[in-house]
Write a protein that holds these residues in place. Structure first.
Motif, PDB file in Angstrom:
ATOM      1  N   GLN A 178      -4.086  27.598  24.539  1.00 22.12           N
ATOM      2  CA  GLN A 178      -5.428  28.082  24.169  1.00 22.12           C
ATOM      3  C   GLN A 178      -5.339  29.486  23.585  1.00 22.12           C
ATOM      4  O   GLN A 178      -6.016  29.803  22.601  1.00 22.12           O
ATOM      5  CB  GLN A 178      -6.350  28.056  25.392  1.00 22.12           C
ATOM      6  N   ARG A 190      -1.968  23.721  33.965  1.00 22.78           N
ATOM      7  CA  ARG A 190      -2.913  24.828  33.805  1.00 22.78           C
ATOM      8  C   ARG A 190      -2.297  25.971  32.989  1.00 22.78           C
ATOM      9  O   ARG A 190      -2.904  26.488  32.052  1.00 22.78           O
ATOM     10  CB  ARG A 190      -3.343  25.346  35.184  1.00 22.78           C
ATOM     11  N   SER A 210      -7.469  20.947  26.527  1.00 24.35           N
ATOM     12  CA  SER A 210      -7.888  21.198  27.917  1.00 24.35           C
ATOM     13  C   SER A 210      -6.942  20.456  28.859  1.00 24.35           C
ATOM     14  O   SER A 210      -6.230  19.522  28.460  1.00 24.35           O
ATOM     15  CB  SER A 210      -9.322  20.716  28.136  1.00 24.35           C
ATOM     16  N   GLU A 211      -6.917  20.886  30.117  1.00 25.54           N
ATOM     17  CA  GLU A 211      -5.992  20.333  31.104  1.00 25.54           C
ATOM     18  C   GLU A 211      -6.102  18.812  31.224  1.00 25.54           C
ATOM     19  O   GLU A 211      -5.098  18.109  31.360  1.00 25.54           O
ATOM     20  CB  GLU A 211      -6.298  20.980  32.463  1.00 25.54           C
TER      21      GLU A 211
END
Lengths: 256, 256
Positions: free
Chosen positions: A69, A62, A76-77
């Protein structure tokens, strides 16, 4: 360009290392490597499947994805294969309760792991956490076990931060191996299981995939041993020292 | 007793390890091992030549001898062969200017050494000094050298303090070797040069000498490779784990 087309023929998926390829970590979140934000965007617009395959073990997925980002990366994770979640799966499967020698930033990945009465040691890139006291405690835990198990999240020699080269977990793994007379189990690159789990996530076979990284052993060597093609970038920890490598080592920045 | 007489026939000199044999280091100066003060006194009353041969690298010889004298041992600075003075001689002979990763307690041994513009790294048992920051600095110095030279004062895996087992310099030497892709030069046991200098100091040939120590590699293996006899005590770091050793390994405490 003909040579490139040939070298990349049949490629359906790309595995991207993160540190040293997309960005150099460091104070203030680190810095994107020139051209990398655009290269990722371009790969994602292409028909190629893209997966991020990292040995990052100072940050949770995360946190890592948040940093990237903010630097402008499309990531994305769920697109990241990282050693901490893979380690948690192994710990659960084998009933192992770890003593952790890790960075605080990655501790949240171990939130649902039983750590009472440890029967193994898990070591990751702990950075400043590699104090003598912490190393000695991990050593003592291992020496007290009848069958000492040491799991290392990667075995990198060093990586590059914006401030310079930094010792990675590999040396500390070697220190505990030597002091205890044992051999660590490595979770992360260059472990074949780790590459295979990244490939599975995008449904691509090894012979259809290419790994892009800055580590000649962890990225290039590991991927080639899995039957993938590999590409070493000239950023991150890349050094122009004489290297014993397979022929066919190219500059990834020519890709974009 | 017949067996002992045979095993010790022709012995003219005794090399004694210090930590784990004479005493266990620790807070408040450590503690003498039962029987050792008397054993040293008895050896000194005998016709045998005695030399103390240690890999101690946290303390200067002066400090070490002071600690031992306060515990009741008959020992003087001139009777001790230790790695720091041996290292200083090598540095001078080869024009090496060290970056030191050592314990403050041994720094005075390097007082007359030129440390400007380092062209090598010297690592010793730095204890708490083995912080990530200090290790990383040593690593960076080595990586900046065209011909990196790493000198390690001993390569012990661990030693025993009164509070428990403690990581020794060996693991940290391995960490730097791995991270830099180099091999360290070890000054101290089990280096043959080191044993020979101890023997020279008492004018005894290897085949006439016996080494008494608690380390199966550094003391026993090293001495045997030099043509000496060796004896492992069951104190210090001695553990009853299965060991691959030469036959003829005896309990030194039967000596006294």
């Amino acid at each position: 360009m003909a040579a490139w087309a040939e070298r990349l023929s049949g490629v359906r998926g790309v595995l991207l290392d993160i540190s040293g390829v997309l960005y150099d970590s460091g104070t203030g979140g680190g810095a994107a490597i020139a051209g990398s934000v655009e290269a990722v965007a371009r790969l994602k617009r292409s028909p190629l499947k893209v997966r991020f395959c990292t040995n990052e073990s100072q940050k949770s997925r995360r946190e890592l994805v948040g940093v990237l980002q903010r630097l402008g990366f499309d990531i994305s994770e769920g697109e990241v294969t990282a050693p901490a979640p893979a380690t948690c799966q192994i710990l659960k499967e084998r009933g192992l309760r770890p003593h952790l020698l890790i960075h605080e930033g990655v501790r949240s990945e171990f939130d649902d792991i039983d750590m009472s009465n440890p029967n193994c040691v898990v070591i990751a890139d702990a950075g400043e956490g590699f104090s003598y006291q912490n190393m000695n405690r991990a050593f003592q835990v291992l020496m007290e076990l009848e069958n000492p198990v040491l799991i290392s999240l990667g075995k990198g020699r060093y990586y590059k931060e914006t401030s310079g080269l930094m010792l990675d977990v590999g040396g500390y793994m070697k220190a505990l191996e030597y002091a205890c007379g044992i051999e660590a189990e490595v979770v992360g690159k260059p472990s074949p299981e780790f590459f295979r789990s990244a490939l599975q996530a995008i449904g691509v076979e090894a012979h259809q995939a290419i790994m892009i990284g800055d580590d000649i052993v962890g990225d290039v060597g590991g991927a080639q041993q899995c039957g993938m093609r590999a590409l070493q970038v000239r950023t991150g920890k890349f050094r122009t020292e004489p290297l014993e490598v397979e022929p066919g080592l190219w500059n990834a920045h020519q890709l974009s």
